[in-house]
Design a protein around this motif. Structure first.
Motif, PDB file in Angstrom:
ATOM      1  N   TYR A  35      42.126  44.476  38.631  1.00 27.21           N
ATOM      2  CA  TYR A  35      41.188  44.814  37.567  1.00 27.21           C
ATOM      3  C   TYR A  35      41.944  45.588  36.494  1.00 27.21           C
ATOM      4  O   TYR A  35      42.460  46.673  36.753  1.00 27.21           O
ATOM      5  N   GLU A  36      42.003  45.035  35.304  1.00 30.38           N
ATOM      6  CA  GLU A  36      42.809  45.602  34.218  1.00 30.38           C
ATOM      7  C   GLU A  36      41.968  46.388  33.203  1.00 30.38           C
ATOM      8  O   GLU A  36      42.521  46.902  32.230  1.00 30.38           O
ATOM      9  N   VAL A  58      37.899  47.749  44.986  1.00 29.95           N
ATOM     10  CA  VAL A  58      37.493  46.908  43.868  1.00 29.95           C
ATOM     11  C   VAL A  58      37.398  47.754  42.595  1.00 29.95           C
ATOM     12  O   VAL A  58      37.215  48.966  42.635  1.00 29.95           O
ATOM     13  N   LEU A  59      37.577  47.071  41.470  1.00 28.26           N
ATOM     14  CA  LEU A  59      37.428  47.670  40.146  1.00 28.26           C
ATOM     15  C   LEU A  59      38.344  48.870  39.945  1.00 28.26           C
ATOM     16  O   LEU A  59      39.561  48.741  40.008  1.00 28.26           O
ATOM     17  N   LEU A  60      37.773  50.047  39.775  1.00 25.73           N
ATOM     18  CA  LEU A  60      38.565  51.175  39.278  1.00 25.73           C
ATOM     19  C   LEU A  60      38.000  52.485  39.782  1.00 25.73           C
ATOM     20  O   LEU A  60      36.788  52.703  39.758  1.00 25.73           O
ATOM     21  N   ARG A  61      38.885  53.362  40.245  1.00 24.17           N
ATOM     22  CA  ARG A  61      38.511  54.742  40.595  1.00 24.17           C
ATOM     23  C   ARG A  61      39.353  55.674  39.737  1.00 24.17           C
ATOM     24  O   ARG A  61      40.553  55.448  39.567  1.00 24.17           O
ATOM     25  N   ARG A  75      43.556  51.302  40.868  1.00 25.21           N
ATOM     26  CA  ARG A  75      42.960  50.023  40.484  1.00 25.21           C
ATOM     27  C   ARG A  75      42.782  49.108  41.694  1.00 25.21           C
ATOM     28  O   ARG A  75      43.613  49.086  42.601  1.00 25.21           O
ATOM     29  N   GLY A  76      41.658  48.369  41.660  1.00 32.98           N
ATOM     30  CA  GLY A  76      41.332  47.468  42.750  1.00 32.98           C
ATOM     31  C   GLY A  76      41.224  46.030  42.273  1.00 32.98           C
ATOM     32  O   GLY A  76      41.797  45.642  41.256  1.00 32.98           O
ATOM     33  N   ILE A  77      40.457  45.246  42.996  1.00 33.19           N
ATOM     34  CA  ILE A  77      40.324  43.815  42.742  1.00 33.19           C
ATOM     35  C   ILE A  77      39.290  43.580  41.642  1.00 33.19           C
ATOM     36  O   ILE A  77      38.216  44.199  41.631  1.00 33.19           O
ATOM     37  N   ALA A  78      39.597  42.685  40.717  1.00 30.06           N
ATOM     38  CA  ALA A  78      38.644  42.311  39.674  1.00 30.06           C
ATOM     39  C   ALA A  78      37.494  41.523  40.293  1.00 30.06           C
ATOM     40  O   ALA A  78      37.713  40.609  41.100  1.00 30.06           O
TER      41      ALA A  78
END
Length: 528
Positions: free
Chosen positions: A418-419, A278-281, A316-319
């Motif tokens: 997730y942008e 999810v989200l961002l690393r 990037r992962g899921i928003a």
């Protein structure tokens, strides 16, 4: 899959045969031009691109179609984000004109001043495409930070006045560049010759200047904040970093270290675990000492070194929905409390335990609990048209359970990428690349800044990331319902995972087990 390059093309060059370049084509060409320029200026960035390509190719070979769950390999390979810093609202508004020519809009508000223990006196937004089709064409985004000289925690009244005079007197972007940007935005693109000149001038504006820097002024600002000195201590701006996207950031981290590249101590963002990404690393190699010319108080020009540019990489992962983001933020606070005083390896273990207790281990449960954004897509091989006469919206196939199940089987739920960014992660990257903590007087009152203030400074509406993701889902629901010949609310009800109890423990199988590369992860993030 061809390896990405960071060279071999003249800055600002346009592909042969181009006639009129639309905004997305300008955006793609600008991303390539910046990447070529940055690879020439920072050779370690070229190494980062090569390693990212190797990792992505290996993941694609190992996972097949699953590797493209969050974007095609072509998109991931071409994807970049940049980071720049400006000093005042005038410069920020000019940046908005340049990026507006490329179909990039300001999205989100990030306050890095309280997101880090170090002195980072900036607020930020991100310029990026906002429509799904434009993101698919080229998702190039630029995280853009602006100094806040009026914040007394960092700058006293005297330093603020001198800093603002310095910023007001400089010119970052030429009149010719701004005129071409305005024309491109008004006309929906540029003819090839004008496009080439626009790209040349835009790339040139973000090159690292070789002009001597006022040593005394730079060092005075550096004592407050290295970020402040990088913004307000020089007469120009530059790309602070460029970031490729990678499908396995832990593997990349290990491979970069194996090549002798010094990385920052941790990967910022959610921990690596067996559940959905999810989200961002994010992580980076350490900012390199680059030679710069300085003018001393006695007028002599001497060479010294600065560490201001680095190579970042992201996965990037899921928003997440507002509910998912609230859960994420609560998990971050819990990790901070439970891992206080621990080393990074132990912190990673704590973060994984917190994630397993809080977050669903499958995409299906993210949907069921309303934590992530997922679009609707008609399954492959399904014919267009009415679904067994169910065009009146009176209930899936006459309202029966079997009819709803048949309708649901014709639809796939696909995760929305997730942008955007995480302020604490961005501040963590900045902090990890600073040579000094700087000075911050927490007893002083901070200058109030918010999304409305930023919108006024930019001179454009600031898009809400949550609203953009929700619009993607709504648009996809309308499109899928139209193809199947049912009302959107009928399709939404039929595909709702009502059989899953959102409150029940999550014992479902994870979507993809995550190998442990034993890379320290800093589970950081904060509300945007």
């Amino acid at each position: 899959m061809p390896a990405p390059t960071a060279g071999g093309r003249a800055p600002g060059s346009v592909e042969p045969g181009s006639g009129f370049l639309e905004p997305w084509q300008l955006r793609a060409a600008f991303a390539r031009s910046l990447s070529d320029m940055y690879g020439h200026e920072v050779p370690a960035y070229t190494t980062l691109l090569q390693v990212a390509h190797e990792v992505n190719a290996d993941v694609a070979a190992a996972r097949g179609a699953d590797a493209e769950r969050l974007g095609s390999i072509e998109r991931v390979t071409a994807e970049r984000h940049g980071a720049i810093r400006v000093g005042n609202p005038r410069e920020l508004a000019q940046v908005a004109r340049i990026f507006g020519a490329m179909g990039m809009r300001p999205v989100g508000f990030y306050d890095l001043r309280d997101a880090s223990s170090s002195s980072v006196p900036v607020i930020s937004t991100a310029f990026r495409p906002v429509e799904r089709a434009e993101l698919a064409r080229n998702p190039f985004r630029v995280f853009t930070s602006m100094l806040v000289p009026s914040d007394r925690r960092f700058f006293d009244a005297g330093l603020q006045a001198r800093l603002e005079r310095f910023l007001d007197a400089r010119t970052l972007f030429s009149p010719g560049l701004l005129a071409l940007a305005d024309r491109a935005e008004a006309d929906g693109g540029l003819a090839a010759a004008d496009a080439e000149e626009f790209l040349r001038l835009a790339t040139q504006a973000f090159e690292l200047s070789r002009e001597p820097v006022d040593q005394a002024w730079y060092r005075e600002l550096e004592a407050v904040s290295a970020v402040a000195a990088d913004i307000g201590g020089v007469a120009s701006t530059h790309i602070n970093h460029l970031t490729p996207r990678v499908l396995d950031i832990d593997d990349l981290y290990a491979r970069m270290q194996a090549r002798g590249i010094t990385m920052i101590p941790a990967i910022q963002g959610p921990p690596r675990w067996e559940g959905p990404d999810v989200l961002l690393r994010q992580t980076s190699f350490r900012a390199l000492a680059e030679p710069r010319l300085f003018r001393t108080p006695d007028g002599a020009v001497v060479e010294d070194a600065l560490r201001v540019r680095f190579g970042e990489v992201e996965a990037r992962g899921i928003a997440l929905t507002p509910a998912g983001r609230a859960m994420y933020d609560a998990a971050v606070v819990e990790v901070d409390e439970r891992a206080a005083g621990l080393g990074e390896a132990a912190r990673q273990d704590v973060a994984r335990a917190v994630w397993r207790a809080a977050f669903p281990a499958s995409e299906a449960r993210l949907v069921a609990r309303g934590l992530g954004y997922f679009t609707y897509a008609v399954a492959d091989g399904e014919a267009d048209g009415e679904a067994d006469g169910e065009a009146d919206g009176g209930g899936a196939h006459g309202g029966g359970v079997d009819g709803a199940a048949r309708l649901a089987a014709r639809v796939r739920r696909e995760p929305v990428v997730y942008e955007d960014f995480l302020p604490r992660s961005a501040a963590g990257i900045f902090q990890s690349n600073l040579t000094d903590e700087g000075a911050k007087d927490a007893t002083q009152e901070g200058a109030a800044r918010d999304a409305d203030w930023m919108s006024g400074a930019v001179g454009r509406d600031l898009h809400d990331p949550f609203a953009l993701y929700a619009a993607q889902v709504a648009d996809s629901l309308m499109a899928a319902a139209g193809r199947l010949g049912v009302a959107p609310d009928v399709l939404e009800r039929a595909t709702a995972p009502a059989a899953l109890d959102p409150a029940a423990p999550d014992h479902s199988a994870p979507d993809h087990p995550a190998p442990d590369h034993s890379v320290p992860t800093s589970s950081q993030g904060a509300p945007a």
